[in-house]
Design a protein around this motif. Sequence first.
Motif, short mmCIF file in Angstrom:
data_model
loop_
_atom_site.label_atom_id
_atom_site.label_comp_id
_atom_site.label_asym_id
_atom_site.label_seq_id
_atom_site.Cartn_x
_atom_site.Cartn_y
_atom_site.Cartn_z
N ALA A 96 0.88 -1.21 -0.03
CA ALA A 96 0.05 -0.27 0.03
C ALA A 96 0.80 1.26 0.06
CB ALA A 96 -0.99 -0.08 1.23
N MET A 97 2.33 1.18 0.11
CA MET A 97 3.05 2.35 0.29
C MET A 97 2.85 3.29 -0.99
SD MET A 97 4.04 2.03 3.34
CE MET A 97 5.01 3.79 3.26
N GLN A 98 2.53 2.63 -2.18
CA GLN A 98 2.35 3.44 -3.46
C GLN A 98 1.19 4.32 -3.38
OE1 GLN A 98 2.17 0.09 -6.28
NE2 GLN A 98 0.06 -0.40 -5.93
N GLY A 99 0.37 4.02 -2.67
CA GLY A 99 -0.96 5.01 -2.57
C GLY A 99 -2.27 4.42 -3.12
N PHE A 100 -3.33 5.07 -2.97
CA PHE A 100 -4.57 4.69 -3.55
C PHE A 100 -5.12 5.71 -4.36
CE2 PHE A 100 -3.88 2.22 0.30
CZ PHE A 100 -4.03 0.96 -0.16
N SER A 101 -4.39 6.73 -4.77
CA SER A 101 -4.63 7.90 -5.73
C SER A 101 -5.33 7.52 -6.99
CB SER A 101 -3.61 8.78 -6.14
OG SER A 101 -2.40 8.24 -6.58
N GLU A 102 -4.93 6.64 -7.64
CA GLU A 102 -5.62 6.19 -8.89
C GLU A 102 -6.97 5.19 -8.84
OE1 GLU A 102 -2.98 3.83 -10.85
OE2 GLU A 102 -1.32 5.33 -11.16
N ALA A 103 -7.82 5.61 -9.63
CA ALA A 103 -9.04 4.97 -9.60
C ALA A 103 -8.98 3.55 -9.53
CB ALA A 103 -10.03 5.39 -10.51
N GLY A 104 -9.84 2.77 -8.68
CA GLY A 104 -9.61 1.28 -8.49
C GLY A 104 -8.31 0.70 -8.06
N LEU A 124 -18.31 0.78 0.08
CA LEU A 124 -17.01 0.50 -0.84
C LEU A 124 -16.60 1.99 -1.20
CD1 LEU A 124 -15.16 -1.11 -2.33
CD2 LEU A 124 -16.87 -1.47 -4.17
N GLN A 125 -17.50 2.79 -1.69
CA GLN A 125 -17.18 4.42 -2.07
C GLN A 125 -16.48 4.87 -0.79
OE1 GLN A 125 -20.92 6.30 -3.52
NE2 GLN A 125 -20.90 4.95 -5.27
N LEU A 126 -16.95 4.77 0.50
CA LEU A 126 -16.27 5.50 1.49
C LEU A 126 -14.81 4.98 1.56
CD1 LEU A 126 -16.53 6.97 4.16
CD2 LEU A 126 -17.40 4.90 5.39
N TRP A 127 -14.60 3.69 1.67
CA TRP A 127 -13.42 3.07 1.73
C TRP A 127 -12.39 3.91 0.78
CZ3 TRP A 127 -11.89 -2.64 3.65
CH2 TRP A 127 -12.50 -2.46 4.86
N GLU A 128 -12.90 3.81 -0.45
CA GLU A 128 -12.08 4.42 -1.62
C GLU A 128 -11.74 6.03 -1.21
OE1 GLU A 128 -14.36 3.58 -5.11
OE2 GLU A 128 -13.70 1.49 -5.39
N LYS A 129 -12.85 6.58 -0.77
CA LYS A 129 -12.64 7.80 -0.56
C LYS A 129 -11.43 8.12 0.64
CE LYS A 129 -15.05 12.15 0.98
NZ LYS A 129 -16.34 12.52 1.18
N GLN A 130 -11.58 7.47 1.69
CA GLN A 130 -10.78 7.46 2.82
C GLN A 130 -9.47 6.93 2.29
OE1 GLN A 130 -12.70 9.47 4.64
NE2 GLN A 130 -11.98 8.34 6.50
N ALA A 131 -9.30 5.93 1.74
CA ALA A 131 -8.00 5.51 1.16
C ALA A 131 -7.09 6.68 0.25
CB ALA A 131 -8.15 4.28 0.22
N GLN A 138 0.08 6.73 7.06
CA GLN A 138 -0.86 5.90 7.16
C GLN A 138 -1.19 4.75 6.07
OE1 GLN A 138 -3.34 5.90 10.08
NE2 GLN A 138 -1.50 6.74 11.03
N LEU A 139 -0.37 5.10 5.07
CA LEU A 139 -0.63 4.10 4.12
C LEU A 139 -0.12 2.67 4.41
CD1 LEU A 139 0.94 6.30 1.11
CD2 LEU A 139 -1.60 5.70 1.60
N GLY A 140 1.01 2.63 5.08
CA GLY A 140 1.30 1.26 5.55
C GLY A 140 0.35 0.68 6.60
#
Length: 439
Positions: A96-104, A124-131, A138-140
């Motif tokens: 997860a250190m690369q982040g979740f900025s990209e969609a999907g 699911l939308q909430l998790w994606e938004k929070q990520a 907090q990524l790790g």
Amino acid sequence: AELARQTKIERPRSRLTLAMVAMAGHVAGAEPRVAVPASVSASAPAAPAAAAIDILCLTLGGARRATVERMVAELARQEAFADIELRLRFVPGVPAMQGFSEAGSLAQLAGDVLAAVALPPAGLQLWEKQARKLRPDQLGVFGATLAHLRAMGAALSGEPADIIIEDNCRFRCDVQGARQLLTAIQWQRANAADLLYYGWLGHHDNLEKVHAACQASEGPTVELQRGLNQAGRPCDVLYCQYGYSVSRRFYEQVLEDLRTTPRLMFRNYRGKAIVSPIDKFLPWRAAEAGLMVRTCREPCCFRAPLLPSCIHEKWVEAAFDTTEFQLALVGLAWSQIWLTTQEAEAPTRLAATRRERLATESEPPGNGHKKKDQHRPFLGREQSAGAGREHERRNVVPARGRDHERTWACCSCPCMAFVFPSTHACAFYPSVRGDRIYA
């Protein structure tokens, strides 16, 4: 025998009759034929089967995975594990250190975990938004939480695992440690504690309380009681999730909690998202559901000394100090734990580094210091007032130095007035080494 043959009596032969037949055959020079049960005729009794322990290791691969494979292979050859079969398999972590900025990206990295939780569309939308809103540190933490959810599911489906470990886990290699591990796993198979710790860390006072409860117990596992924080509210006393096991009931309870309350493990702080660490989340949810949480009577495994953390690098030395305190509490030494050569030398290297650090901080400034580090000698309040400098005595504020007698000094500070227009005074105080002055 001759009389029985002549009269043709057909009945089961008694032991006396069999003995007479054998004696008659021996007298006649024939071999006595006496039936021997198959279990008795075996040349030697069969050796008892070795007790098997299934280990599931959570790892991102690389050198850490190779170290765990080497540890299990070498432990299997040691005398302490002579009658124990260690079976190891791996489950991949979540990078997860690369982040979740990209969609999907969340579904791409942990799609199986999302499927197991079965979040509703809004969740699911909430998790994606929070990520996407996670702070960099907090990524790790979020990746570790997802990875442990994956490991718990893998440990309870298909080939069940007796213990889940992280790749920083190191087992004890002494006889007592091997016995403790085996008896605790056998107890867990029969009783199924919802959360069982095979290794743990905690604050020193909490470790002392847990150790006292373990010493008073006679069984292989001990019930873990919650503590109270400074506000008098219940809190969990242990942390670190490098060696544990969970029951199916607890795993399903965690999934249900996340499904019904998707925001459960997130909280927002100054526009950024913070994740509840897995070692805090699991005991919290178990306590809220009234489930059974236990520890082994003695730790079976420990965290590798000074192994760099993928999440909290700043806590590596603190974790090492806590582990040494726990070892002294239990009466163990690093030599009773399987370690690599580099890990075994880590305590000595850290002690030398700390001595050098202490000597550097305590030595006075000399010619060896760089010019930019050479500051003017510290002047106290009275000295600075009569030193010919234009110091004003207004708005004097005590500083937070070690020696408050030496920290009363102030002056009109153009820099402070420029940055903070409402501030026209500042206080000076020396550094720990005494060779620098801070405003």
